[in-house]
Design an enzyme around this catalytic site. Sequence first.
Site, PDB file in Angstrom:
ATOM      1  N   GLY A  65       0.847  -1.203   0.000  1.00 11.11           N
ATOM      2  CA  GLY A  65       0.000   0.000   0.000  1.00 11.11           C
ATOM      3  C   GLY A  65       0.873   1.240   0.000  1.00 11.11           C
TER       4      GLY A  65
ATOM      5  N   GLY B 253      -0.162   4.836  -1.335  1.00  9.77           N
ATOM      6  CA  GLY B 253      -1.281   5.528  -0.695  1.00  9.77           C
ATOM      7  C   GLY B 253      -0.838   6.720   0.145  1.00  9.77           C
TER       8      GLY B 253
ATOM      9  N   ASN C 114      -0.780  -7.741  -4.971  1.00  7.14           N
ATOM     10  CA  ASN C 114      -2.213  -7.682  -4.663  1.00  7.14           C
ATOM     11  C   ASN C 114      -2.407  -8.552  -3.424  1.00  7.14           C
ATOM     12  OD1 ASN C 114      -4.950  -7.915  -4.479  1.00  7.14           O
ATOM     13  ND2 ASN C 114      -5.284  -8.539  -6.603  1.00  7.14           N
TER      14      ASN C 114
ATOM     15  N   TYR D  85     -16.064  -0.829   6.932  1.00  8.60           N
ATOM     16  CA  TYR D  85     -14.657  -0.523   7.231  1.00  8.60           C
ATOM     17  C   TYR D  85     -14.362  -0.801   8.708  1.00  8.60           C
ATOM     18  CZ  TYR D  85     -10.471   2.514   7.728  1.00  8.60           C
ATOM     19  OH  TYR D  85      -9.228   3.033   7.995  1.00  8.60           O
TER      20      TYR D  85
ATOM     21  N   LYS E 171     -11.878  -3.493  10.564  1.00 10.02           N
ATOM     22  CA  LYS E 171     -10.787  -3.050  11.442  1.00 10.02           C
ATOM     23  C   LYS E 171     -10.832  -3.793  12.787  1.00 10.02           C
ATOM     24  CE  LYS E 171      -8.433  -0.521   8.803  1.00 10.02           C
ATOM     25  NZ  LYS E 171      -7.054  -0.909   8.480  1.00 10.02           N
TER      26      LYS E 171
HETATM   27  N1  NAD Z   1      -5.534   8.011   6.185  1.00 12.46           N
HETATM   28  C1  NAD Z   1      -6.252   7.990   7.304  1.00 12.46           C
HETATM   29  O1  NAD Z   1      -6.824   9.010   7.716  1.00 12.46           O
HETATM   30  C2  NAD Z   1      -6.336   6.711   8.097  1.00 12.46           C
HETATM   31  C3  NAD Z   1      -7.010   6.741   9.328  1.00 12.46           C
HETATM   32  C4  NAD Z   1      -7.130   5.570  10.067  1.00 12.46           C
HETATM   33  C5  NAD Z   1      -6.543   4.404   9.601  1.00 12.46           C
HETATM   34  N2  NAD Z   1      -5.888   4.397   8.403  1.00 12.46           N
HETATM   35  C6  NAD Z   1      -5.328   3.113   7.946  1.00 12.46           C
HETATM   36  O2  NAD Z   1      -3.983   3.280   7.490  1.00 12.46           O
HETATM   37  C7  NAD Z   1      -3.725   2.384   6.409  1.00 12.46           C
HETATM   38  C8  NAD Z   1      -3.232   3.156   5.193  1.00 12.46           C
HETATM   39  O3  NAD Z   1      -4.212   4.117   4.849  1.00 12.46           O
HETATM   40  P1  NAD Z   1      -3.994   5.229   3.727  1.00 12.46           P
HETATM   41  O4  NAD Z   1      -4.663   6.444   4.202  1.00 12.46           O
HETATM   42  O5  NAD Z   1      -2.595   5.279   3.285  1.00 12.46           O
HETATM   43  O6  NAD Z   1      -4.932   4.610   2.581  1.00 12.46           O
HETATM   44  P2  NAD Z   1      -4.892   4.849   1.006  1.00 12.46           P
HETATM   45  O7  NAD Z   1      -6.232   4.512   0.473  1.00 12.46           O
HETATM   46  O8  NAD Z   1      -4.295   6.161   0.667  1.00 12.46           O
HETATM   47  O9  NAD Z   1      -3.842   3.714   0.578  1.00 12.46           O
HETATM   48  C9  NAD Z   1      -4.172   2.348   0.618  1.00 12.46           C
HETATM   49  C10 NAD Z   1      -3.421   1.658  -0.503  1.00 12.46           C
HETATM   50  O10 NAD Z   1      -3.826   0.296  -0.543  1.00 12.46           O
HETATM   51  C11 NAD Z   1      -3.747  -0.118  -1.881  1.00 12.46           C
HETATM   52  N3  NAD Z   1      -4.567  -1.300  -2.122  1.00 12.46           N
HETATM   53  C12 NAD Z   1      -5.922  -1.366  -2.254  1.00 12.46           C
HETATM   54  N4  NAD Z   1      -6.276  -2.628  -2.544  1.00 12.46           N
HETATM   55  C13 NAD Z   1      -5.137  -3.377  -2.580  1.00 12.46           C
HETATM   56  C14 NAD Z   1      -4.867  -4.737  -2.829  1.00 12.46           C
HETATM   57  N5  NAD Z   1      -5.840  -5.598  -3.139  1.00 12.46           N
HETATM   58  N6  NAD Z   1      -3.575  -5.160  -2.784  1.00 12.46           N
HETATM   59  C15 NAD Z   1      -2.574  -4.295  -2.493  1.00 12.46           C
HETATM   60  N7  NAD Z   1      -2.772  -2.982  -2.258  1.00 12.46           N
HETATM   61  C16 NAD Z   1      -4.049  -2.535  -2.300  1.00 12.46           C
HETATM   62  C17 NAD Z   1      -4.251   1.074  -2.679  1.00 12.46           C
HETATM   63  O11 NAD Z   1      -3.756   1.034  -4.009  1.00 12.46           O
HETATM   64  C18 NAD Z   1      -3.723   2.265  -1.871  1.00 12.46           C
HETATM   65  O12 NAD Z   1      -2.544   2.794  -2.440  1.00 12.46           O
HETATM   66  C19 NAD Z   1      -5.036   1.617   6.176  1.00 12.46           C
HETATM   67  O13 NAD Z   1      -4.991   0.407   6.902  1.00 12.46           O
HETATM   68  C20 NAD Z   1      -6.082   2.516   6.775  1.00 12.46           C
HETATM   69  O14 NAD Z   1      -7.211   1.807   7.195  1.00 12.46           O
HETATM   70  C21 NAD Z   1      -5.776   5.519   7.641  1.00 12.46           C
END
Ligand code: NAD
Length: 318
Positions: free
Chosen positions: A8, A11, A53, A143, A147
Amino acid sequence: MKKILVIGAVGQIGSELVPLLRTKYGNENVVAAGHSKKPTDDLANAGPFEFVNVLDKESVETVVKDHGIDTIYNLAAILSATGEQKPQLAYNVNNNGYFNILEIGREQELERIMTPSSIAAFGPETPRDNTPNETILKPTTMYGITKVTGELLGNYYFQKYGLDVRGLRYPGIISSETPPGGGTTDYSIEMYYAAVKGEHYTSFLGEGSALPMMYMPDALKAIVDLAEADISKLTHHSDFNVNAMSFAPEELATSIQKECPEFTVDYKPDFRQAIADSWPKSLDDSAARQEWNWKPGYDLKAMTKDMIEKLTPKLTGE
Ligand SMILES: NC(=O)c1ccc[n+]([C@@H]2O[C@H](COP(=O)([O-])OP(=O)(O)OC[C@H]3O[C@@H](n4cnc5c(N)ncnc54)[C@H](O)[C@@H]3O)[C@@H](O)[C@H]2O)c1
């Protein structure tokens, strides 16, 4: 020697975590793994880059074996707002995908798995102010359900197999580098972008919707500090509350207006309001403070100043 795989990586969090880990452990020792989005040149070229993936276990296994990985940061997820629009996909990626990562951790006897949870693990029956670490976990979003499952699975793999799985419940993360990926707190980042571009902003959360939030440098520090914590000091593993600040949309607007006095906002709550209404306002993070010395560095004022400083050259060329 640490060999880390960040899944990921393209992201919001991954794109900033990878450079930090590469600085800390060496470029060659941190493999960034994307999925569908094109990585930036820096992410793809500064160190090893692969596509995986999480639903295709073999694609992850191959990278783990080829690069001799011992630690995985699993950031692959479908976030809250997208998850409500595509609940089946969220279930699949966040639960089945994560299960594959845990199984790889068990089978390949990896040293550590890091996976963020979220304040979405809580629900409308959870006490909303200073929410305790141990409390009611009955989320009403897909979601959130994934979690809670992730937290329980992480703790299960630690207890049953001795796999060192660690995780924290991130609040909404605010950052200037990579746009967020479909969460309920994305309004806050959009507000900064609009203010810096000199545009009006319509918030999809209404006034009074206070939520816990954190600036990206603190979010990165939190996950890296937790990863490096002495395991003998940890009572919790996959489910640490981490708190930094709490604000409602109008409080963020006021903070931005101190730097950009012409900035205007109005409020038209959409489906994301119901998600926000089911989440806490602030968190009791004393377990994280006691077990691995968690302490945030940014409050709202400091974050606003830094966000505007970082976004101004990026969005206006000034
Ligand atoms: N950003 C926030 O505010 C926030 C808050 C609480 C928790 N989180 C957690 O932090 C983590 C990262 O979040 P983020 O904000 O960077 O999310 P994001 O959506 O920006 O990034 C997630 C990444 O996962 C990748 N992805 C999706 N499906 C996939 C698959 N099948 N195989 C491999 N990769 C895949 C996507 O391409 C994306 O780049 C997550 O677990 C999220 O739940 C984020």
